[in-house]
Design an enzyme around this catalytic site. Sequence first.
Site, short mmCIF file in Angstrom:
data_model
loop_
_atom_site.label_atom_id
_atom_site.label_comp_id
_atom_site.label_asym_id
_atom_site.label_seq_id
_atom_site.Cartn_x
_atom_site.Cartn_y
_atom_site.Cartn_z
N LYS A 8 16.01 -9.80 -33.56
CA LYS A 8 16.19 -9.03 -32.36
C LYS A 8 14.75 -9.01 -31.46
O LYS A 8 14.80 -8.98 -30.73
CB LYS A 8 15.63 -7.02 -32.88
CG LYS A 8 17.04 -7.08 -33.46
CD LYS A 8 18.38 -6.21 -32.22
CE LYS A 8 19.33 -5.99 -33.58
NZ LYS A 8 20.12 -4.97 -32.18
N SER A 22 23.47 -8.85 -43.39
CA SER A 22 24.22 -9.30 -42.30
C SER A 22 24.50 -11.04 -41.57
O SER A 22 25.28 -11.91 -41.45
CB SER A 22 24.21 -7.84 -40.90
OG SER A 22 22.73 -9.11 -40.60
#
Lengths: 110, 319
Positions: free
Chosen positions: B64, B280
Amino acid sequence: MPTIRIPTPLRQYAGDQSAVSVEGHTAGDALDRLAQSYPELRQHLFENGKLRSFVNIYLNEEDIRYLDGPETEVKEDDTLMIIPSIAGGCLLEDDPWNVKRVNGASITRR
Amino acid sequence: MTLQTLEKSVSAFNAHSLSRNSLEAQVGNTPLLRLEKIERDAGLAPGVALYGKAEWFNPSGSVKDRAALNIIRTAEWSGKLRPGMTLLDSTSGNMGIAYAMLGTVRGYHVKLALPGNASPERIDILRTYGAELVLTDPLEGSDGAIQEARRLAQENPNYFYANQYNNPANWLAHYHTTANEIWRQSEGKITHFVAGLGTSGTFMGTTRRLKELDPRIETVAMQPDSPFNGLEGLKHMPSAIPPGIYDPQLPDIIHAVRTEDAHEMARRLARLEGLFLGISAAAAVVACIDLARELNEGVVVTVLPDNGFKYLRERFWKE
């Protein structure tokens, strides 16, 4: 009858309801009856007859795993909440960080 | 995307030359790791290789940082984010941590709406960086956090609403950086690209650029198999608020992964490959293997968004 609050992603499998009242004297019993009333829910909540590892059940904001698990007694006016752990989260009511909350629902962190 | 937006974003990226010693300059250029033991364990054909982009090497610990840096720089360049303003967004965790780190570096107050069931570790990390948090109803998940951020943005004109789900600077970060790194690191040999869908920024940006570099590259978007899942940061697109930056026509293949399969892979990656990854990331490897089993040869590349430290409380590690 105790009330079970249903998280948004599961409402489609529970007649689009956000809360369902079910019979049951223990948390496990109540969840089983919920899955009997809404059979589509079962595969989302249970794996090999056990609660899936990322599914947390809160009794009045307390994780039942820290109470008596599925044997945790539930009373007439109790509320159970089904919360996906996402990352194991459960939050402290008297949070030392004093974070703000919205919409009321909160859970207790250990 | 218009050419104009693209150019704006490129210039935003270059507008401030980054000192080599700054924290921001450490964003991106992550290693590309070969997952050889996992390949053997899965019994893949000898001509098939699996690679993962090790995104936990970014300074705040996840992929991110790329999107957060480009969103902030693009907003600064366009004048939407100015000194003294508050950066506001919704997040399930990693994006918030990236904003909180970069906000501190660049002098902005950071305010985040996140679901009340985000992990305590994440909440503590965010607070340590000094971010202001609004916890939303855990029953509503990340969509509840999105709605709260929208509400706060409307009430407060002095907030810069970063809006990661709808901000093109999110996917453009991957268009400009992730894709080109993968192309260079794989020496142009990549044949398949796999990425999980959350905001969809990683998938959209990387895919668009890779398809320009070689239109034969097949792209696989991975998502949870159900709206109710334990795959942190990922979205089940058919049931979620659709991110504005998501184009459902772009993936060649959409592949669903079950939470328990990702958990099993997370344990395998740690024990076989020495990679302690987030859920994830493990789910992305599951999708890679499902795909690679059907191949005789190929170079399959995925993005591993973060490592496992923030998920230590999860019970599945001990199963």
